[in-house]
Scaffold this motif. Structure first.
Motif, PDB file in Angstrom:
ATOM      1  N   ARG A 244     -10.596 -24.421  22.855  1.00 31.91           N
ATOM      2  CA  ARG A 244      -9.364 -24.998  23.412  1.00 31.91           C
ATOM      3  C   ARG A 244      -9.361 -26.517  23.255  1.00 31.91           C
ATOM      4  NH1 ARG A 244     -10.047 -20.639  27.049  1.00 31.91           N
ATOM      5  NH2 ARG A 244     -11.244 -21.887  28.534  1.00 31.91           N
ATOM      6  N   LEU A 245     -10.530 -27.135  23.330  1.00 31.17           N
ATOM      7  CA  LEU A 245     -10.604 -28.575  23.064  1.00 31.17           C
ATOM      8  C   LEU A 245     -10.229 -28.867  21.611  1.00 31.17           C
ATOM      9  CD1 LEU A 245     -13.899 -29.634  24.909  1.00 31.17           C
ATOM     10  CD2 LEU A 245     -11.544 -29.857  25.716  1.00 31.17           C
ATOM     11  N   LEU A 246     -10.687 -28.027  20.699  1.00 32.32           N
ATOM     12  CA  LEU A 246     -10.343 -28.213  19.292  1.00 32.32           C
ATOM     13  C   LEU A 246      -8.840 -28.026  19.060  1.00 32.32           C
ATOM     14  CD1 LEU A 246     -13.274 -26.343  17.490  1.00 32.32           C
ATOM     15  CD2 LEU A 246     -13.050 -28.793  17.940  1.00 32.32           C
ATOM     16  N   ASP A 247      -8.237 -27.102  19.803  1.00 30.10           N
ATOM     17  CA  ASP A 247      -6.793 -26.880  19.663  1.00 30.10           C
ATOM     18  C   ASP A 247      -5.998 -28.147  19.972  1.00 30.10           C
ATOM     19  OD1 ASP A 247      -7.055 -24.197  18.938  1.00 30.10           O
ATOM     20  OD2 ASP A 247      -6.925 -23.497  21.021  1.00 30.10           O
ATOM     21  N   ASP A 248      -6.555 -28.994  20.842  1.00 37.16           N
ATOM     22  CA  ASP A 248      -5.858 -30.221  21.235  1.00 37.16           C
ATOM     23  C   ASP A 248      -6.015 -31.339  20.211  1.00 37.16           C
ATOM     24  OD1 ASP A 248      -5.004 -29.039  23.588  1.00 37.16           O
ATOM     25  OD2 ASP A 248      -6.729 -29.744  24.744  1.00 37.16           O
ATOM     26  N   ASN A 249      -6.832 -31.101  19.186  1.00 38.53           N
ATOM     27  CA  ASN A 249      -7.090 -32.102  18.157  1.00 38.53           C
ATOM     28  C   ASN A 249      -6.485 -31.611  16.848  1.00 38.53           C
ATOM     29  OD1 ASN A 249      -8.314 -33.634  16.033  1.00 38.53           O
ATOM     30  ND2 ASN A 249      -9.950 -34.240  17.435  1.00 38.53           N
ATOM     31  N   PRO A 250      -5.401 -32.234  16.369  1.00 37.10           N
ATOM     32  CA  PRO A 250      -4.736 -31.729  15.163  1.00 37.10           C
ATOM     33  C   PRO A 250      -5.665 -31.558  13.971  1.00 37.10           C
ATOM     34  CG  PRO A 250      -3.384 -33.399  16.218  1.00 37.10           C
ATOM     35  CD  PRO A 250      -4.692 -33.409  16.939  1.00 37.10           C
ATOM     36  N   GLY A 251      -6.659 -32.423  13.847  1.00 36.14           N
ATOM     37  CA  GLY A 251      -7.562 -32.338  12.713  1.00 36.14           C
ATOM     38  C   GLY A 251      -8.600 -31.235  12.827  1.00 36.14           C
ATOM     39  N   ALA A 252      -8.673 -30.592  13.983  1.00 36.38           N
ATOM     40  CA  ALA A 252      -9.703 -29.575  14.204  1.00 36.38           C
ATOM     41  C   ALA A 252      -9.135 -28.177  14.398  1.00 36.38           C
ATOM     42  CB  ALA A 252     -10.553 -29.954  15.427  1.00 36.38           C
TER      43      ALA A 252
END
Length: 351
Positions: A244-252
């Motif tokens: 879910r943290l990665l979902d908040d990062n467009p590059g990830a």
């Protein structure tokens, strides 16, 4: 993650969203506040697997697993303290001894919270805690290396080994008393807030009516080892939280998508085996899936750290907290077969 959420799953999600997750980094650094556990007690989550006739929910194992995933992904310290509670409840529910009528209802309703002090019996033939029969009860001597929730829970499930290699499980109050002394809370790389101590037992006396189980060590191992081969819901909870943290990062997001698909499949297969009617079957497959779940959790938490860059080194970063909590999960409930499977999977191969 169920199609129609069970009421306890809905409560767990609300508790995670409104209380646990917003304060997880502060709890990690400052300690677990009483209000967190009070909210868990009041929510009914402590009775998720307890019989309805004793005030519990009698929910299916799938619901209990999902609740644990949600709590672990929101605040590892709160999850770790409350997860100790469920083994004593399940053991009482299967017992026919008098202690069932005294403790099962208050534990099922959250009036009391239990901790566990028995992992040391897995060290046999080394015997960290000896149980000796005395008139009217049992005497316990030795050292419990790890006890979580000291000062936070009310009773503990304690185990010792007799001279005849029988295991004796009994309840006692989780407080200093004649024959029981606790160390200061340990400073650990993760979950310090869960207040883990060691316990020195020097003639702790427990009455016979507090015993919940006496069993041969070999018989206990027949249940304990297969159960330990199953993937832990907490591993999935931490992994999904990192995604879910990665979902908040467009590059990830592409990384999150790829990892989530693999994690979903491992979760589906692992839980299908956990529900298999014969726990001692498919041990190799259970261990393989447990190891793959760990691999994906490490990948997810590492990706969250990388995506966060230098911010991930700050102690108020959820990415580094999840990475440390994931490290702890690697060794929680570590039996010899699980350790061997994990080390074999980590060994490099060259062609």
């Amino acid at each position: 993650m169920t199609t129609t959420p069970h009421p306890l799953v809905t409560r767990a999600r609300h508790l995670a969203r409104e209380l646990l997750l917003p304060h997880a980094e502060r709890v990690d650094q400052e300690g677990l506040p009483p209000g967190h556990l009070a909210a868990v007690r009041e929510s009914g989550l402590l009775g998720v697997s307890a019989p309805e006739e004793y005030g519990g929910a009698g929910a299916p194992d799938a619901v209990a697993r999902e609740v644990q995933e949600i709590l672990a992904g929101a605040c590892g310290s709160t999850w770790f303290v409350q997860t100790q509670h469920h083994t004593p409840v399940r053991l009482l529910a299967r017992s026919e001894l008098p202690v069932r009528e005294r403790l099962l209802r208050p534990l099922a309703t959250g009036e009391l919270m239990a901790g566990i002090a028995y992992a040391h019996v897995r060290a046999f033939p080394r015997v960290p805690v000896r149980a000796t029969a005395e008139r009217g009860g049992w005497r316990f001597d030795g050292t419990v290396p790890w006890y979580t929730g000291w000062g936070l829970n009310d009773v503990m499930l304690l185990a010792g080994v007799t001279e005849a290699a029988e295991l004796v499980f009994a309840f006692t109050e989780a407080r200093e008393q004649p024959g029981l002394r606790a160390s200061p809370p340990m400073r650990l790389a993760a979950l310090t807030a869960a207040r883990t101590v060691s316990l020195e037992l020097d003639g702790l006396r427990v009455p016979e009516e507090s015993v919940v189980l006496r069993t041969a060590r070999e018989r206990f191992a027949l249940v304990d080892i297969p159960r330990g081969a199953n993937a832990s819901p907490a591993v999935f909870g931490v992994a999904y939280a990192a995604l879910r943290l990665l979902d908040d990062n467009p590059g990830a997001r592409e990384t999150a998508r790829a990892l989530r698909g693999r994690l979903d499949e491992v979760r589906r297969r692992a839980y299908a085996l956990a529900d298999h009617p014969v726990p001692r079957e498919h041990i190799e497959e259970r261990l393989e899936l447990r190891t793959r779940a760990f691999d994906l959790m490490r990948a997810a938490t590492t990706a969250a750290v990388v995506a966060g860059g230098g911010r991930s080194m700050s102690l108020d970063s959820p990415a580094q907290r999840l990475a440390r909590e994931g490290m702890f999960l690697l060794i929680q409930g570590l039996t010899a077969p699980v350790r061997e499977a994990q080390l074999a999977a980590l060994a490099p191969t060259y062609t």
